[in-house]
Design a protein around this motif. Sequence first.
Motif, PDB file in Angstrom:
ATOM      1  N   VAL A  99       0.896  -1.254  -0.068  1.00  0.00           N
ATOM      2  CA  VAL A  99      -0.014  -0.010   0.030  1.00  0.00           C
ATOM      3  C   VAL A  99       0.974   1.187  -0.121  1.00  0.00           C
ATOM      4  O   VAL A  99       0.896   1.933   1.210  1.00  0.00           O
ATOM      5  CB  VAL A  99      -0.792  -0.111   1.089  1.00  0.00           C
ATOM      6  CG1 VAL A  99      -2.012  -0.979   0.991  1.00  0.00           C
ATOM      7  CG2 VAL A  99      -0.198  -0.364   2.459  1.00  0.00           C
TER       8      VAL A  99
ATOM      9  N   THR B  29      -3.030   9.010   1.339  1.00  0.00           N
ATOM     10  CA  THR B  29      -4.150   8.002   0.922  1.00  0.00           C
ATOM     11  C   THR B  29      -4.419   7.531   2.233  1.00  0.00           C
ATOM     12  O   THR B  29      -5.681   7.185   2.737  1.00  0.00           O
ATOM     13  CB  THR B  29      -3.653   6.891   0.075  1.00  0.00           C
ATOM     14  OG1 THR B  29      -3.181   7.846  -1.092  1.00  0.00           O
ATOM     15  CG2 THR B  29      -4.771   6.155  -0.344  1.00  0.00           C
ATOM     16  N   LEU B  30      -3.536   6.892   3.201  1.00  0.00           N
ATOM     17  CA  LEU B  30      -4.079   5.936   4.178  1.00  0.00           C
ATOM     18  C   LEU B  30      -4.560   6.677   5.324  1.00  0.00           C
ATOM     19  O   LEU B  30      -5.544   6.224   6.030  1.00  0.00           O
ATOM     20  CB  LEU B  30      -2.723   5.114   4.780  1.00  0.00           C
ATOM     21  CG  LEU B  30      -2.094   4.458   3.463  1.00  0.00           C
ATOM     22  CD1 LEU B  30      -0.673   3.589   4.220  1.00  0.00           C
ATOM     23  CD2 LEU B  30      -2.824   3.262   3.269  1.00  0.00           C
TER      24      LEU B  30
ATOM     25  N   ILE C  59      -8.042   8.174   4.284  1.00  0.00           N
ATOM     26  CA  ILE C  59      -9.203   6.712   4.381  1.00  0.00           C
ATOM     27  C   ILE C  59      -9.849   6.963   5.794  1.00  0.00           C
ATOM     28  O   ILE C  59     -10.841   7.050   5.888  1.00  0.00           O
ATOM     29  CB  ILE C  59      -8.587   5.463   4.052  1.00  0.00           C
ATOM     30  CG1 ILE C  59      -8.517   5.741   2.577  1.00  0.00           C
ATOM     31  CG2 ILE C  59      -9.574   4.488   4.730  1.00  0.00           C
ATOM     32  CD1 ILE C  59      -7.710   4.128   2.235  1.00  0.00           C
TER      33      ILE C  59
ATOM     34  N   LEU D 194     -10.089   1.355   0.435  1.00  0.00           N
ATOM     35  CA  LEU D 194      -8.717   0.962   0.410  1.00  0.00           C
ATOM     36  C   LEU D 194      -8.915   0.321  -0.970  1.00  0.00           C
ATOM     37  O   LEU D 194      -7.755   0.371  -1.967  1.00  0.00           O
ATOM     38  CB  LEU D 194      -7.906   0.269   1.336  1.00  0.00           C
ATOM     39  CG  LEU D 194      -6.602  -0.236   1.195  1.00  0.00           C
ATOM     40  CD1 LEU D 194      -5.559   0.836   1.286  1.00  0.00           C
ATOM     41  CD2 LEU D 194      -6.163  -1.304   2.300  1.00  0.00           C
TER      42      LEU D 194
END
Length: 700
Positions: free
Chosen positions: A8, A31-32, A35, A163
């Motif tokens: 990821v 991104t992580l 989320i 994801l």
Amino acid sequence: IAVRAENVPTLPSPQWLRKKLESIGARSINTLVDITNFVLFDIGQPMHAFDASKVKGTLSIRRSRAGEKMTTLDAKELTFDGSELVIADDEGVLALAGVKGGKGAEVDANTTSVIFESANFQPTITRKTSTKHGIKTDASKRFENGITSNFAEEGMKLALSLLSQIIPEAKVSAPADRYPLPEKWTYRVGVGVEEVNKLLGSKMIDADIENILKRTGISFAQVEPRKIFLEKARSVLGAEYSRGASVLRDAPNLFDCSSLVSWVSVEAGYSIPRIAIDQFFFARSLVKEEILPGDLIFTNTHEVVHTEGSHYSQVLQKEIPEEAIRTKTVEYMPGKEFSQGIDHVGIFVGNGEVIHVGFGTKKVIKEKLSESPQFKNECFYRRVIEEEASRYVLSIPPERLDLRLKEDVIEEIGRLYGYEKIEAVLPLMQRKGSEHKRLFYGNKVRKFLIENGFSEVYTSSFALPGEGEVELQNPVAKDKPFMRKSLAVGMKLSLQSNNYYAPLLGLHDVKIFEIGNVFTSSGEYQSIGIALFPKSKISAETAEDRFKVLLANLFSSLGTSEAVIISSVSLAGEKYQGVYFEMNFDRIIEKLPLPEGRETLPRLGNIYRPLSTYPFVVRDIALFTPKDVSSEEIEEVISETAGVLLVRLDLFDTFKKGEQISFAFHLAFQSMEKTLSDGEVNDIMKRVGEVTSSRGWVVR
């Protein structure tokens, strides 16, 4: 719940995700993290992302160890004292649970594997931890308010769905789910039409309430309480016994005696306490001849059973130790005592039979009351279901933690019905029981002092260092970290304020009193402070004697006598001294008899008007007039001439000189709109002088 995802890379979030976060005021990071933030703002479930490569060993949730340290994501150094809940690995703390993440496993540009964590933390622990370290976050605010545990799973599913959309190549592990106390039974709350109307003052009927409940989207059923109570009791015959069984987690498969009664009561629309001794005091007492099917039977079996362990109290939000026989209530009216003790309860179902479960039965059974070993000792009969009218039983959705009592449901019904539709009606006050001693004698003192020209004041309970003996752990104001040990300091400040306004109010004496609690190292009690401050030489000469007579008459009105120690009070800039007296009112009340009648404060009407926020100006005028001129005539002329800015006019001195009389007046001027200048007041006084002189009155 924790899930590990690999492969990821922390790429910038896609435009659609950044726009969604920006639209709700969140800043895009990567991104992580985006989320987890999206889940937080979308469904209200806080989440956290850990860089899996930085986690050493096993990720766990535990209490901190005294002296442990952590650096937060915003570089704040924290030192723990052992009370905090933390998320840690084998080497140290990685996050302050429910509050803030740490630098130890921070997601950065080099992250390629991540652990998503979604949990539910106890509101009180989160609030105390957040307050202790001075950290308020979006996550801590939500946990402090309370959110359903079901959202932890929903949040994880949403995060993994996002994801997979953004990084399809991500490899996701199976979830690790630790849910120590899962709630398997839907929470239910019951309410009746009469209860709704009584609390709201409304006149709703069944159709109104049903329409409103349908609008909430909450499923409900209308039940006949006693019928359902008995049906549910019979439906679980044969269910296994488990001491400390939970209504939310174990019913309808496992029960002990009181959880069985609690469960069938809720199914019938009545929320009652969980513990047998609490149920005993909650229900109404009956004689044996009054008992009906659906009533309860309590006893003390004196059976010796193991009492290890505890069960979690939803009311007290802590584990309650198990006891074989309880004599004092735990959750309902704590401290109320029944010396014979209660350790068992059953449900009377008619024909001399009782349904119950316990250590001696091993399962829910029905048997003859006369043949039951558990009810061979003295029995006590109680009733929960007082009315036969139908009730609405609501099955509360997990997210509605605000609906836990019938009063919560009634508030929701009132809100949707519209409070503007409810006519304001004074409730019918029915006196029950004896008069409250402190309230009764407090009102008696108030009435006496008000009738003698005193005004009641309310001063702050917080005090400066040196003015109190009890220090607050979390003071409201940093400059007042103590609770007051007497009323004297606040009363003196109130005297100063009232003394300043005395000319405006036309007071010859400033007379005030306060009834309030004080806090000493030996305990808290109610005190009464009474103060008198003279405004003239004549008043000052007699102040102490008048004060002693007042106090003697006060104690006489209460039917007692007390030793009186009066202290003097000095105010800055004043040449006279006042007098002050304070007494422990609780100590006096203890010696007084219980009141037989009812006495309340007299209705004084609307005697208040707002004070201007602008300063007032005082002037004096003295006039020689013929002896046939009255003071009332002079006051009328001065008032008409001075106009609306004259807010107070008081005669303070007269004397005769031959055929003339001298009248001296105080004039107080004030505006509600601005600060008056000396020039404006001088112009008014000039006009007053001209008008009075035109009548032949001589200004001295």
